[in-house]
Design an enzyme around this catalytic site. Structure first.
Site, short mmCIF file in Angstrom:
data_model
loop_
_atom_site.label_atom_id
_atom_site.label_comp_id
_atom_site.label_asym_id
_atom_site.label_seq_id
_atom_site.Cartn_x
_atom_site.Cartn_y
_atom_site.Cartn_z
CB SER A 149 -0.96 -0.04 1.19
OG SER A 149 -1.93 0.96 1.08
CG ASP A 195 -6.67 -2.22 -4.17
OD1 ASP A 195 -7.36 -1.52 -3.41
OD2 ASP A 195 -5.43 -2.27 -4.10
CG HIS A 227 -5.52 -2.04 -0.56
ND1 HIS A 227 -4.69 -1.48 -1.51
CD2 HIS A 227 -5.09 -1.55 0.64
CE1 HIS A 227 -3.81 -0.69 -0.93
NE2 HIS A 227 -4.03 -0.72 0.39
#
Length: 281
Positions: A149, A195, A227
């Protein structure tokens, strides 16, 4: 018809790892060996407290106990926004058993942005290569970064700042900057098809497209994944991360088969692109 420029890019990609000395560690790979929960190396672990860390939030170092095959490449891993090192511990341990020294770090705060996480990844690499407990096991000329991320955005930022890195793997990366055309580090971008935090159309895919074709790049998209797929044990992430690191960090041509041309019938992968798809070694 394949263009001359695409063939040239593939040739440069293919020659990048083989142009340098190979650092083969462990037995010849098979699909089963890179999908296994553990590699062939027994490992141990030491911790760096937050107070003892310089420029990052401390972390855990996983390393092979066997020194008979020589030194190992080193990898630093950063978590994502609001997350801690525990979210990436599974991957750190798995990579270490394949023959890498891996520093899985906490960030200074859980809200640190990608540029800060990039600096922290580099600070962690600088510190681990000098840590007397493991430094003798590390080849400091072979360094890589991984992040999830905002930590994935941090890997792109770290690569921009330190082109001497040998490999980068941003996992479902998030970053407001979309172009990294100046990066020169072989990069495997891993996106997730479902995601909604960092949708691939506005994050992973433009990051991949912006990277130069040489010395090498690949885009892997996890089918139906969210995600947060990198936050728990994931065979697909592990097998292609291992292969990318082995090829570019260890210059081990035995692993090229898994990333070039890459998966063609893997049901866990919804899309795969790279800059050597037209070239057969």
């Amino acid at each position: 018809m394949v263009s001359a420029s695409l063939v040239a890019a593939g040739l440069l990609f293919a020659q990048n790892a083989s142009a340098q000395e190979s650092y083969q560690r462990g037995p010849a790979p098979t699909n089963s060996s890179i999908e296994a929960a553990r590699g062939s190396f027994a490992t141990s672990q030491v911790s760096v407290s937050r107070l003892a860390a310089t420029g990052f939030g401390g972390g855990d170092i996983y390393y092979p106990t066997d020194t008979s095959q020589g030194t190992f490449g080193v990898v630093a891993i950063a978590p994502g926004f609001t997350a801690y090192k525990s979210s990436m511990a599974w991957l750190a341990q798995r990579l270490a058993t394949q023959g890498f020294v891996v520093f899985n770090i906490d960030t200074l705060t859980t809200s640190d942005q990608p540029d800060s996480r990039g600096r922290q990844l580099l600070a962690a690499l600088d510190q681990v290569t000098k840590d007397s407990r493991v430094s003798s096991r590390i080849d400091a000329s072979r360094q890589a970064v991984i992040g999830h991320s905002m930590g994935g955005g941090g890997t792109l930022e770290a690569s921009k700042s330190r082109p001497a890195l040998q490999a980068a793997i941003p996992l479902t990366p998030w970053e407001t900057t979309k172009s990294f055309s100046g990066n020169r580090v072989p990069t495997l971008v891993v996106g997730a098809q479902a995601d909604t935090v960092a949708p691939v159309a506005s994050h992973a895919q433009p990051f991949y497209r912006s990277l130069p074709s040489t010395p090498g790049k690949a885009y892997l998209e996890l089918r139906s994944a969210s995600h947060f797929a990198p936050n728990s044990s994931n065979t697909t992430i592990a097998k292609y991360s291992i292969s990318w690191l082995k090829l570019f960090l260890d210059n081990d041509e035995r692993y090229r088969q898994f990333v070039c041309p890459g998966p063609t019938s893997d049901l866990a992968v919804s899309e795969y692109s790279n800059t050597c798809s037209s070239f057969t070694p």
